[in-house]
Design a protein around this motif. Structure first.
Motif, PDB file in Angstrom:
ATOM      1  N   GLU A   6      39.135  46.174  37.004  1.00 60.82           N
ATOM      2  CA  GLU A   6      39.444  45.735  38.361  1.00 60.82           C
ATOM      3  C   GLU A   6      39.148  44.242  38.524  1.00 60.82           C
ATOM      4  N   SER A   7      39.858  43.629  39.450  1.00 59.90           N
ATOM      5  CA  SER A   7      39.594  42.247  39.829  1.00 59.90           C
ATOM      6  C   SER A   7      40.158  42.024  41.223  1.00 59.90           C
ATOM      7  N   CYS A  22      44.162  46.359  39.306  1.00 62.48           N
ATOM      8  CA  CYS A  22      43.595  47.289  38.328  1.00 62.48           C
ATOM      9  C   CYS A  22      44.534  47.301  37.125  1.00 62.48           C
ATOM     10  N   THR A 115      34.836  46.269  41.585  1.00 60.94           N
ATOM     11  CA  THR A 115      34.892  44.907  42.096  1.00 60.94           C
ATOM     12  C   THR A 115      34.402  44.935  43.537  1.00 60.94           C
TER      13      THR A 115
END
Length: 121
Positions: A6-7, A22, A115
């Protein structure tokens, strides 16, 4: 084995927007976004299956949108009109069987590391 990364998390003011990403390493069936606030249980937010069917928690319906790009092996969570109560660690997860767009946590076999999303007044 499937890995998810994730980010896109961060800090935003109430009413703002964020887009979470994702990236999935391999073929999966359904992908879901879940969140967990301190002291609370992990809860489902949104899910999408292989053919694009979606499902949302009541608390985010109309504000969040889940989508996926098969070519990029990426699932997105567009979050708008964010509220302080949306503050949590957000996780994406994937199933290894055909369940459809579900938020039943126990059906998800693979999980990312999360995240953080923080929404301030």
């Amino acid at each position: 084995q499937v890995t998810l990364v994730e980010s896109g998390g961060g800090s935003v003011q109430s009413g703002g927007s964020l887009r979470l990403f994702c990236v999935v390493s391999a073929y999966t069936y359904s992908v879901g976004w879940f969140r967990q606030a301190p002291g609370k249980e992990r809860e489902g937010v949104a899910a999408i299956d292989r053919i694009g069917n979606t499902y949302y928690a009541v608390s985010v319906k109309g504000r969040f949108t889940i989508s996926r790009d098969g070519a990029k092996n990426t699932v997105y969570l567009q979050m708008s009109s964010l509220k302080p109560e949306d503050t949590a660690m957000y996780y994406c997860a994937a199933t290894d069987q055909l369940y459809g767009a579900t938020l039943i946590r126990s059906l998800y076999k693979f999980w990312g590391q999360g995240t953080q999303v923080t929404v301030s007044l």
